[in-house]
Write a protein that holds these residues in place. Structure first.
Motif, short mmCIF file in Angstrom:
data_model
loop_
_atom_site.label_atom_id
_atom_site.label_comp_id
_atom_site.label_asym_id
_atom_site.label_seq_id
_atom_site.Cartn_x
_atom_site.Cartn_y
_atom_site.Cartn_z
N TYR A 24 -5.10 2.89 29.90
CA TYR A 24 -5.70 3.31 28.63
C TYR A 24 -5.00 4.49 27.98
O TYR A 24 -5.32 4.86 26.86
N GLY A 25 -4.06 5.11 28.68
CA GLY A 25 -3.33 6.23 28.12
C GLY A 25 -4.12 7.52 28.03
O GLY A 25 -3.80 8.39 27.25
N GLN A 26 -5.18 7.63 28.83
CA GLN A 26 -5.98 8.85 28.81
C GLN A 26 -6.54 9.14 30.20
O GLN A 26 -6.71 8.24 31.00
N GLU A 27 -6.80 10.41 30.47
CA GLU A 27 -7.40 10.83 31.74
C GLU A 27 -8.85 10.38 31.78
O GLU A 27 -9.52 10.33 30.73
N SER B 166 -6.50 4.56 35.07
CA SER B 166 -7.02 4.70 33.71
C SER B 166 -5.97 5.30 32.78
O SER B 166 -5.88 4.92 31.61
N LEU B 167 -5.16 6.20 33.29
CA LEU B 167 -4.10 6.81 32.49
C LEU B 167 -3.02 5.77 32.16
O LEU B 167 -2.55 5.70 31.04
N GLN B 168 -2.68 4.95 33.14
CA GLN B 168 -1.66 3.93 32.91
C GLN B 168 -2.15 2.83 31.97
O GLN B 168 -1.42 2.37 31.12
N PRO C 160 -0.06 7.88 39.10
CA PRO C 160 -1.06 8.39 38.15
C PRO C 160 -2.32 7.54 38.24
O PRO C 160 -2.29 6.40 38.69
#
Length: 88
Positions: free
Chosen positions: A83-86, A79-81, A76
């Motif tokens: 910050y938890g967002q796309e 940024s997703l890993q 993934p």
């Protein structure tokens, strides 16, 4: 370096993103791990899978666990890993 086998699952990596983040060229990384800059490109594109020793040398350069760089499953976005967002 080991050539990708016909039946082998693709090896995903985030080398290009890590290099960009750290301001390293392919030549810089190649010099640090003792391979040809062209080989770095082959690894980044998934044309070749690194040996375990080479993967560990790459991980050492980035001070990351090898599984943060290479995976049998698509990785993934960072940024997703982190910050938890796309990314926007």
């Amino acid at each position: 370096m080991v050539a990708k086998q016909k039946d082998a699952a693709p090896l995903h990596n985030r080398l290009a993103a890590l290099r960009a983040e750290r301001g390293l060229t392919r030549a810089d990384l190649a010099h640090a791990i003792g391979i040809n800059p062209q080989s770095v490109g082959f690894i980044e594109r998934g044309d070749y899978g690194p040996s375990l020793e080479l993967a560990l040398r790459i991980a050492r350069v980035f001070a990351l666990p090898v599984e943060a760089i290479f995976s049998l499953d698509p990785l993934p976005p960072l940024s997703l890993q982190v910050y938890g967002q796309e990314p926007r």
